[in-house]
Design an enzyme around this catalytic site. Structure first.
Site, PDB file in Angstrom:
ATOM      1  N   SER A 148       0.829  -1.201   0.000  1.00  0.00           N
ATOM      2  CA  SER A 148       0.000   0.000   0.000  1.00  0.00           C
ATOM      3  C   SER A 148       0.868   1.258   0.000  1.00  0.00           C
ATOM      4  O   SER A 148       1.627   1.472  -0.932  1.00  0.00           O
ATOM      5  CB  SER A 148      -0.969  -0.043   1.196  1.00  0.00           C
ATOM      6  OG  SER A 148      -1.980   0.924   1.068  1.00  0.00           O
ATOM      7  N   ASP A 225     -10.053  -5.594  -3.661  1.00  0.00           N
ATOM      8  CA  ASP A 225      -9.514  -4.511  -2.845  1.00  0.00           C
ATOM      9  C   ASP A 225     -10.417  -3.284  -2.989  1.00  0.00           C
ATOM     10  O   ASP A 225     -10.588  -2.755  -4.091  1.00  0.00           O
ATOM     11  CB  ASP A 225      -8.096  -4.197  -3.334  1.00  0.00           C
ATOM     12  CG  ASP A 225      -7.325  -3.260  -2.431  1.00  0.00           C
ATOM     13  OD1 ASP A 225      -7.934  -2.342  -1.857  1.00  0.00           O
ATOM     14  OD2 ASP A 225      -6.097  -3.444  -2.312  1.00  0.00           O
ATOM     15  N   HIS A 258      -7.513  -5.853   0.556  1.00  0.00           N
ATOM     16  CA  HIS A 258      -6.315  -5.054   0.803  1.00  0.00           C
ATOM     17  C   HIS A 258      -5.551  -5.481   2.060  1.00  0.00           C
ATOM     18  O   HIS A 258      -4.503  -4.937   2.351  1.00  0.00           O
ATOM     19  CB  HIS A 258      -6.728  -3.579   0.950  1.00  0.00           C
ATOM     20  CG  HIS A 258      -5.599  -2.597   0.819  1.00  0.00           C
ATOM     21  ND1 HIS A 258      -4.945  -2.375  -0.370  1.00  0.00           N
ATOM     22  CD2 HIS A 258      -5.011  -1.767   1.727  1.00  0.00           C
ATOM     23  CE1 HIS A 258      -4.013  -1.451  -0.195  1.00  0.00           C
ATOM     24  NE2 HIS A 258      -4.027  -1.070   1.059  1.00  0.00           N
TER      25      HIS A 258
END
Length: 281
Positions: A148, A225, A258
């Site tokens: 991320s 995600d 995610h």
């Protein structure tokens, strides 16, 4: 370069430790976790630095990703630094995506962030020297990866610091921060309104501006995600790489989100990718 030991535990034959040190880059006490396989007692090993994402510390990856088993098998030292400077004298923001826990791996230029938010210099300069001085690293064998916000940091550092990092990969990275809400908010605060100052910290812009690597940039992305369309946009980076002739592999995984269940699913492949590339260094 002295380290303070916070904890050390046996893990898959090696040692999983958490440490702290006084950072000259951030002007604060910084924490990091380090896994050293048992093999590290006999010879120097390659090192992979893992950069965590928004709101994380050095602990999230260490306890959730399951990386130690693979690192022990592959003979890799794995280092996970904290995501930002912290402390009562360090600027912060009530939101999770700015301030402490959200350093974005940039060297801030704006008040009140500039005195301590120097995470780019920390990862590019201070952390490698700290690792080399305190752990059995094989000289020149250093890779970088992240998730991320940390995937953003890994790609940017890997593109800009090619002599330092011999391998690069990312999991669900923010690849074009100058064009998405997370990045625009952070860059405006840390770097100011001039978008020209954002480009050195934007992986897509770096590719557009001529940065290249000979090795393949490995990216894994979950298709479930919730941040994919608005914040991550890997297709933008992939298109820039295709236009530039930069080798990139974006592997999409149906049904994965995610979180760290996704990270744990692909972490073994990523560490094998780094082990293969770093074996050549």
């Amino acid at each position: 370069m002295a380290l303070k030991t916070i904890s050390e535990s046996r893990c898959f034959g090696g040692v999983q430790g958490t440490y702290s040190h006084a950072s000259t880059a951030t002007g604060t006490e910084m924490r990091l976790s380090v896994f050293v396989p048992e093999e590290g007692t006999r010879r120097a090993l390659p090192v992979v630095v893992y950069l965590s994402g928004l709101s994380c510390t050095e602990e999230n990856f260490t306890v959730k990703a399951g990386a130690q088993r693979y690192a022990a098998e592959l003979g890799l030292i794995v280092v996970a630094p904290d995501t930002s400077p912290r402390g009562s004298n360090v600027a912060d923001d009530p939101a999770y995506d700015l301030g402490q826990g959200a350093g974005f791996y940039v060297d801030a230029l704006q008040s009140p962030w500039a005195p301590h938010f120097r995470m780019y210099s920390y990862v590019a300069e201070e952390l490698p020297a700290l690792i080399a001085a305190n752990f059995p690293q094989r000289p020149g064998a250093l890779g970088i990866m992240g998730h991320s916000m940390g995937g953003h940091g890994a790609l940017v550092l890997g593109l800009r610091e090619q002599a330092l990092f011999g391998s690069v990969s990312a999991l669900a990275p923010i690849v074009t921060p100058s064009q998405v809400p997370w990045g625009i908010k952070a860059f405006s605060a840390y770097l100011g309104p001039d978008a020209a100052l954002w480009r050195p910290y934007d992986a897509t812009a770096l590719i557009e501006d001529g940065h290249r690597r000979a090795d393949v940039l490995r990216i894994d992305q979950g298709e479930a995600d919730k941040f994919l369309g608005e914040q991550l946009r890997p297709e933008v980076f992939a298109a820039a790489c295709e236009r530039a002739g930069q080798p990139v592999e974006v592997r999409r995984h149906p049904g994965y989100d995610h979180g760290y269940f996704f990270v744990a699913t692909v972490i073994g492949d990523h560490l094998r990718h780094h082990a293969e590339l770093l074996a050549r260094r």
